[in-house]
Design a protein around this motif. Structure first.
Motif, mmCIF file in Angstrom:
data_model
loop_
_atom_site.group_PDB
_atom_site.id
_atom_site.type_symbol
_atom_site.label_atom_id
_atom_site.label_comp_id
_atom_site.label_asym_id
_atom_site.label_seq_id
_atom_site.Cartn_x
_atom_site.Cartn_y
_atom_site.Cartn_z
ATOM 1 N N ALA A 38 -7.170 -2.696 -2.528
ATOM 2 C CA ALA A 38 -5.903 -3.412 -2.685
ATOM 3 C C ALA A 38 -5.631 -4.317 -1.491
ATOM 4 C CB ALA A 38 -4.754 -2.422 -2.876
ATOM 5 N N LEU A 39 -5.919 -3.852 -0.292
ATOM 6 C CA LEU A 39 -5.697 -4.672 0.898
ATOM 7 C C LEU A 39 -6.657 -5.852 0.932
ATOM 8 C CD1 LEU A 39 -5.133 -1.834 3.531
ATOM 9 C CD2 LEU A 39 -3.401 -3.358 2.560
ATOM 10 N N ALA A 40 -7.917 -5.623 0.562
ATOM 11 C CA ALA A 40 -8.886 -6.720 0.526
ATOM 12 C C ALA A 40 -8.467 -7.785 -0.484
ATOM 13 C CB ALA A 40 -10.272 -6.176 0.195
ATOM 14 N N ALA A 41 -7.886 -7.350 -1.591
ATOM 15 C CA ALA A 41 -7.455 -8.296 -2.622
ATOM 16 C C ALA A 41 -6.322 -9.192 -2.149
ATOM 17 C CB ALA A 41 -7.024 -7.529 -3.871
ATOM 18 N N GLU A 42 -5.589 -8.771 -1.124
ATOM 19 C CA GLU A 42 -4.498 -9.592 -0.598
ATOM 20 C C GLU A 42 -4.946 -10.448 0.574
ATOM 21 O OE1 GLU A 42 -1.970 -9.896 -2.452
ATOM 22 O OE2 GLU A 42 -2.832 -8.294 -3.675
ATOM 23 N N GLY A 43 -6.253 -10.612 0.741
ATOM 24 C CA GLY A 43 -6.784 -11.542 1.731
ATOM 25 C C GLY A 43 -6.973 -10.964 3.116
ATOM 26 N N LEU A 44 -6.709 -9.671 3.300
ATOM 27 C CA LEU A 44 -6.926 -9.089 4.618
ATOM 28 C C LEU A 44 -8.419 -8.901 4.856
ATOM 29 C CD1 LEU A 44 -3.867 -8.271 3.925
ATOM 30 C CD2 LEU A 44 -4.169 -6.621 5.748
ATOM 31 N N THR A 45 -8.809 -8.976 6.100
ATOM 32 C CA THR A 45 -10.218 -8.878 6.466
ATOM 33 C C THR A 45 -10.449 -7.622 7.296
ATOM 34 O OG1 THR A 45 -9.823 -10.202 8.458
ATOM 35 C CG2 THR A 45 -10.470 -11.384 6.455
ATOM 36 N N GLY A 46 -11.712 -7.364 7.597
ATOM 37 C CA GLY A 46 -12.028 -6.196 8.407
ATOM 38 C C GLY A 46 -11.611 -4.903 7.754
ATOM 39 N N TYR A 51 -8.092 0.876 7.307
ATOM 40 C CA TYR A 51 -7.670 -0.139 8.268
ATOM 41 C C TYR A 51 -7.988 -1.527 7.723
ATOM 42 C CZ TYR A 51 -7.432 -3.040 12.459
ATOM 43 O OH TYR A 51 -7.120 -4.020 13.360
ATOM 44 N N ALA A 52 -7.089 -2.479 7.987
ATOM 45 C CA ALA A 52 -7.319 -3.882 7.634
ATOM 46 C C ALA A 52 -6.564 -4.750 8.622
ATOM 47 C CB ALA A 52 -6.851 -4.172 6.212
ATOM 48 N N GLU A 53 -6.972 -6.026 8.728
ATOM 49 C CA GLU A 53 -6.305 -6.937 9.658
ATOM 50 C C GLU A 53 -6.446 -8.363 9.164
ATOM 51 O OE1 GLU A 53 -8.366 -6.312 13.318
ATOM 52 O OE2 GLU A 53 -10.167 -7.356 12.672
ATOM 53 N N LEU A 54 -5.672 -9.243 9.751
ATOM 54 C CA LEU A 54 -5.781 -10.673 9.474
ATOM 55 C C LEU A 54 -5.095 -11.418 10.606
ATOM 56 C CD1 LEU A 54 -6.793 -12.740 7.335
ATOM 57 C CD2 LEU A 54 -4.437 -12.803 6.490
ATOM 58 N N PRO A 55 -5.816 -12.265 11.345
ATOM 59 C CA PRO A 55 -5.169 -13.040 12.414
ATOM 60 C C PRO A 55 -4.085 -13.940 11.840
ATOM 61 C CG PRO A 55 -7.559 -13.119 12.603
ATOM 62 C CD PRO A 55 -7.257 -12.509 11.273
ATOM 63 N N LEU A 82 -1.517 -9.747 11.082
ATOM 64 C CA LEU A 82 -1.291 -8.462 10.430
ATOM 65 C C LEU A 82 -2.361 -7.447 10.800
ATOM 66 C CD1 LEU A 82 -0.349 -9.586 6.807
ATOM 67 C CD2 LEU A 82 1.181 -8.441 8.417
ATOM 68 N N LYS A 83 -1.908 -6.230 10.989
ATOM 69 C CA LYS A 83 -2.779 -5.065 10.996
ATOM 70 C C LYS A 83 -2.141 -4.047 10.056
ATOM 71 C CE LYS A 83 -4.625 -5.550 15.701
ATOM 72 N NZ LYS A 83 -4.848 -4.867 17.011
ATOM 73 N N VAL A 84 -2.957 -3.365 9.295
ATOM 74 C CA VAL A 84 -2.457 -2.346 8.371
ATOM 75 C C VAL A 84 -3.269 -1.074 8.589
ATOM 76 C CG1 VAL A 84 -2.030 -1.710 5.968
ATOM 77 C CG2 VAL A 84 -1.850 -4.116 6.668
ATOM 78 N N ILE A 85 -2.578 0.036 8.726
ATOM 79 C CA ILE A 85 -3.245 1.327 8.828
ATOM 80 C C ILE A 85 -2.578 2.281 7.837
ATOM 81 C CG2 ILE A 85 -1.779 2.143 10.741
ATOM 82 C CD1 ILE A 85 -5.529 2.917 10.339
ATOM 83 N N VAL A 86 -3.392 2.894 6.989
ATOM 84 C CA VAL A 86 -2.892 3.812 5.969
ATOM 85 C C VAL A 86 -3.588 5.152 6.185
ATOM 86 C CG1 VAL A 86 -2.510 4.219 3.519
ATOM 87 C CG2 VAL A 86 -2.546 1.872 4.395
#
Length: 453
Positions: free
Chosen positions: A51-59, A73-77, A149-153
């Protein structure tokens, strides 16, 4: 982009939010392999990553944490000069408890009377959908995000095993951010925008009592043979005084809460206290919930009523939780609880107290730009001024993040409100609350970015 266009985008995304929440709730992601297969947590983690990858987040990646669970984990500068915001939630859930007590299957999202029911619908999969819906709305209206953005779940928050805390300590740069939004609390009341300004800390201990080499016939031996279950009940009763206040020496019980008040009438309704049953403790409701310690017996190992025999019990065990307010340190409080339990055991019974999980209390500084932006966002989304409340629950990660990133503002929000019944049967979320909180978060990200321009 106008507030109206962003609100319209969030509203249009609510059917997708419901469908996604139904998929997530269907995973019985209880992070305890003794109760549910670990594969269910792994499937939930993979769903979140996709789901996070589908919203354009990388890593986007799955992190194996020291407690044997996985975090996502996901992030996007962000744009040049933009601040970085860390979004937190967790995908693991509490066990369903009494299956027969659910009015619909615990792991099947069910709409009833305008609410969505299911384990994790609010805590914390509903908060994860708050994050996703906010990000989707921003992409739909602006094509990008205004901040880094950084996301941690997390995958084991409910078990309190500390996997993510230990991993973050070993990788201190991973979650660094200017502001951290913890999506794991909620509003003081439905429709009243709220930030959680304090969290009680928690420690859990196990008390095991043994008195005999084995159970005995209660007719032949009862009256002289020391009954472990009776002794356990007596020790547990000593934890509170006649008013229901905590009676553990060394723990203060006179602190006062200075924020938003909680009327007894409202609390009785929220807690579904039966007519004629009195509340426990002294002081205001807010004092008791947010400013003072509380002790709860979480479980007892003893024979069930059905199938019980006429026996003097040779052994019994209990799990005891102590919640402590900001200003009380964990270790001395835990020591006080253990000392009380050991001293309260009568008749020379053998007692073993085992210290299990624990986390320090947390108090937020609400004076920085992130809180300014959140207040403005909540006012637009709800049409009401933001209030600050306490939370009786614990999120140990907050103190880890504060230690690692002392410059970061930590803001606690979410879709939970008193009627969601988190950790109980028939947990639910109000979709309107989810919609308004998703809009709040999207507006917050815009406003917080603008404060740094």
């Amino acid at each position: 982009m106008t507030q109206q266009s962003l609100a319209a985008a969030v509203r249009s995304l609510m059917p997708r939010a419901k469908a996604d929440l139904a998929e997530l709730v269907a995973f019985p992601s209880v992070a305890d392999p003794r109760q549910f297969p670990v594969e269910e947590c792994e499937k939930a983690a993979r769903w979140v990553a996709d789901a996070l990858a589908a919203e354009g987040l990388t890593g986007v990646r799955l992190i194996d944490t020291p407690d044997g669970t996985q975090s996502v984990y996901a992030e996007l500068p962000g744009p040049a000069g933009a601040p970085t915001v860390l979004l937190y939630s967790h995908y693991d859930v509490q066990p369903p408890l009494d299956d027969a007590g659910w009015h619909s299957p615990a792991f099947e999202l069910t709409e009833r009377d305008g609410r969505w029911y299911g384990r994790g619908a609010a805590d914390c999969k509903g908060n994860l959908l708050m994050h996703l819906t906010a990000l989707r709305a921003l992409r739909a209206t602006d094509g990008s995000y205004p901040v880094g953005l950084k996301v941690i779940v997390e995958g084991s928050e409910e078990q309190g095993t500390g996997g993510l805390e230990r991993y973050a300590e070993a990788h201190p740069g991973l979650l660094a951010a200017d502001a951290i939004v913890i999506g794991d609390t909620g509003n003081f009341a439905a429709g009243l925008p709220t930030v959680t300004a304090s969290l009680r800390g928690m420690t859990v201990v196990e008390l095991a009592i043994t008195t005999l080499g084995g159970n005995l016939h209660s007719g032949a031996f009862g009256g002289a043979a020391p009954d472990a279950l009776q002794i356990l009940v007596r020790v547990l009763a000593s934890l509170h005084d006649e008013h229901g206040d905590v009676a553990v020496q060394g723990l203060r019980t006179d602190q006062a809460w200075s924020g938003v008040e909680y009327t007894e009438e409202q609390f009785r309704a929220d807690a579904r206290v039966l007519d004629g049953v009195e509340l426990t403790g002294t002081g205001s409701v807010a004092d008791r919930l947010w400013a003072r310690p509380s002790v709860t017996v979480l479980g007892i190992d003893a024979p069930p009523v059905i199938g019980a025999t006429s026996s003097v019990q040779s052994a019994a065990k209990a799990l005891v939780s102590l919640r402590i307010p900001p200003g009380t340190a964990l270790k001395p409080a835990q020591d006080a609880l253990v000392a009380h339990l050991e001293a309260a055991v009568p008749f020379g019974a053998q007692a073993v107290v085992t210290r299990l999980s624990g986390g320090e209390p947390f108090s937020a500084d609400t004076t920085g730009p992130a809180y300014e932006a959140m207040g403005a966002a909540m006012l637009e989304a709800f049409g009401k001024e933001m209030v600050a409340s306490g939370e009786g629950g614990s999120i140990p990660l907050c103190n880890t993040l504060r230690t690692l990133y002392p410059q970061a503002e930590i803001v606690l929000i979410g879709v939970e409100e008193p009627t969601t019944q988190i950790h109980a049967v028939n947990e639910s979320v109000d979709p309107l609350e989810l919609e308004r909180m998703a809009l709040t978060e999207a507006l917050f990200l815009q406003k917080y970015a603008s404060l740094h321009n």
